[in-house]
Design a protein around this motif. Structure first.
Motif, PDB file in Angstrom:
ATOM      1  N   UNK A  60       2.547  16.457 -12.405  1.00 32.44           N
ATOM      2  CA  UNK A  60       2.535  17.044 -13.618  1.00 32.44           C
ATOM      3  C   UNK A  60       3.680  16.802 -14.647  1.00 32.44           C
ATOM      4  N   UNK A  61       4.768  16.981 -13.991  1.00 29.71           N
ATOM      5  CA  UNK A  61       5.980  16.751 -15.033  1.00 29.71           C
ATOM      6  C   UNK A  61       6.304  15.313 -15.303  1.00 29.71           C
ATOM      7  N   UNK A  62       5.787  14.498 -14.688  1.00 33.12           N
ATOM      8  CA  UNK A  62       6.119  13.176 -15.076  1.00 33.12           C
ATOM      9  C   UNK A  62       5.584  12.567 -16.411  1.00 33.12           C
ATOM     10  N   UNK A  63       4.490  12.865 -16.814  1.00 36.15           N
ATOM     11  CA  UNK A  63       3.816  12.582 -18.045  1.00 36.15           C
ATOM     12  C   UNK A  63       3.639  11.044 -18.061  1.00 36.15           C
ATOM     13  N   UNK A  64       2.957  10.581 -16.877  1.00 38.72           N
ATOM     14  CA  UNK A  64       2.504   9.237 -16.704  1.00 38.72           C
ATOM     15  C   UNK A  64       1.635   8.514 -17.806  1.00 38.72           C
ATOM     16  N   UNK A 108       7.190   3.537 -15.072  1.00 40.25           N
ATOM     17  CA  UNK A 108       5.655   3.315 -15.441  1.00 40.25           C
ATOM     18  C   UNK A 108       5.240   1.688 -15.246  1.00 40.25           C
ATOM     19  N   UNK A 109       6.205   0.690 -15.780  1.00 41.65           N
ATOM     20  CA  UNK A 109       5.826  -0.588 -15.733  1.00 41.65           C
ATOM     21  C   UNK A 109       5.916  -1.053 -14.247  1.00 41.65           C
ATOM     22  N   UNK A 110       7.021  -0.549 -13.393  1.00 45.44           N
ATOM     23  CA  UNK A 110       7.004  -1.061 -12.026  1.00 45.44           C
ATOM     24  C   UNK A 110       5.744  -0.334 -11.299  1.00 45.44           C
ATOM     25  N   UNK A 111       5.003   0.627 -11.568  1.00 53.41           N
ATOM     26  CA  UNK A 111       3.913   1.127 -10.991  1.00 53.41           C
ATOM     27  C   UNK A 111       2.698   0.021 -11.554  1.00 53.41           C
ATOM     28  N   UNK A 130       0.987  -1.245  -0.087  1.00 49.54           N
ATOM     29  CA  UNK A 130       0.130  -0.092  -0.067  1.00 49.54           C
ATOM     30  C   UNK A 130       0.975   1.203  -0.117  1.00 49.54           C
ATOM     31  N   UNK A 131       1.999   1.055   0.830  1.00 47.41           N
ATOM     32  CA  UNK A 131       3.001   2.300   0.767  1.00 47.41           C
ATOM     33  C   UNK A 131       3.557   2.498  -0.840  1.00 47.41           C
ATOM     34  N   UNK A 185       1.449   9.004  -6.310  1.00 48.33           N
ATOM     35  CA  UNK A 185       1.867  10.411  -6.230  1.00 48.33           C
ATOM     36  C   UNK A 185       3.030  10.883  -7.309  1.00 48.33           C
ATOM     37  N   UNK A 186       3.803   9.734  -7.611  1.00 44.82           N
ATOM     38  CA  UNK A 186       4.563  10.198  -9.033  1.00 44.82           C
ATOM     39  C   UNK A 186       3.542  10.144 -10.281  1.00 44.82           C
ATOM     40  N   UNK A 187       2.758   9.431 -10.342  1.00 41.99           N
ATOM     41  CA  UNK A 187       1.954   9.580 -11.688  1.00 41.99           C
ATOM     42  C   UNK A 187       1.125  10.884 -11.775  1.00 41.99           C
TER      43      UNK A 187
END
Length: 295
Positions: A55-59, A181-184, A42-43, A50-52
């Motif tokens: 705004x600057x990540x373009x996830x 991205x894939x790890x998320x 969950x953590x 939060x990363x996704x």
């Protein structure tokens, strides 16, 4: 492996080596196995959310044709692997757990032959075999537990096979997505089945010790989130078999960290086994590099 793959793999191995002691610390501090594996992911899932949303990540979201594969790999690499590890560590020490998990390069090399057509050279197979001998010596030399086929050990063996399959088939998706991205995706997919452990979670969190909470937070952010990102980067830069062979040195760090954190002292035979395991990684990469140059 090239330099980038080796550096990323080494960073991952150090982080993952600390996870076994962190799990044991949380279990000793009041967390049940089911609640611990749920809390840490969950953590990790929250960190990736939060990363996704930044705004600057373009996830990017995954393509529809890849969703099922991502779900299955998330269940194998996250749900099965970490559930087996966490429940296995109820009876198996941190160092011994790391030694069993370090057998993953053998399974990975075999799976990669069929799935990715990555054929190790004869000398690479010899190097992998030497590494397995080193793992065996570390296990036999563990001061507090000799290797035995116990229920906890069997769970960890299943986890080693699961993570091997995960590493191999993950590589087929890396050309399409960024490692983070894939790890998320995998983390979110693997966390969903873990919600089965949610009953009684609040009571466990309230009764656990402060050290257990810090340990759970650590294994959630570093080994579960950051470690998988750096590992995905390593896999995207090198062969699955060669990169995964770095796992042979993971027990060395696991034993050292458990020594400091949990006062689990390594024996001389464990140290010798660790040196042999390290030499196997050098052999595998040396012979593979020579073969590529000769080809």
């Amino acid at each position: 492996m090239n330099k980038k793959a080796m550096v990323m793999a080494f960073i991952t191995i150090v982080i993952w080596g600390s996870s076994f002691a962190g799990i044991r610390a949380s279990l000793h501090g009041g967390y049940s196995s089911g609640h611990l594996v749920l809390v840490r992911f969950l953590i990790a899932s929250g960190a990736f959310v939060l990363y996704a949303l930044w705004p600057r990540t373009r996830f990017r979201l995954p393509a529809k044709q890849d969703v099922l594969k991502i779900l299955v790999l998330g269940w194998i690499g996250i749900t099965i692997y970490h559930t087996g590890i966490t429940f296995g560590e109820q009876t198996v020490t941190a160092g011994t757990t790391a030694m069993i998990v370090a057998s993953a390069p053998i399974f990975t090399a075999i799976i990669a032959v069929f799935a990715l057509k990555e054929y190790p050279s004869l000398f690479s197979w010899i190097g992998l075999g030497i590494g397995f001998i080193g793992i065996f010596l570390i296990t036999v030399g563990s001061a507090d537990a000799a290797f035995a086929i116990s229920g906890g050990a069997l769970l960890i063996v299943v986890s080693a096979i699961a993570t091997s399959a995960f590493f191999v088939f993950q590589k087929t998706l890396l050309p399409k997505y960024r490692p983070v991205e894939l790890t998320a995706y995998f983390t979110w997919a693997g966390t969903l089945p873990l919600l089965i452990f949610s009953p009684g979670l609040l009571e466990t969190v309230q009764s656990a010790t402060l050290e257990a909470h810090f340990a759970a937070l650590y294994v959630g952010i570093f080994p579960a989130a950051i470690g998988y990102v750096t590992w995905a980067i390593a896999l995207s830069s090198g062969k699955a078999g060669a990169v995964t062979s770095m796992m042979y040195i993971e027990p060395v760090f696991a034993i050292l960290i458990a020594w400091v954190w949990l006062q689990e002292l390594p024996s001389l035979l464990s140290i010798i086994g660790g040196l042999i395991a390290l030499s196997s990684v050098i052999l595998v990469n040396m012979f593979e590099r020579r073969r590529r140059r000769a080809g």
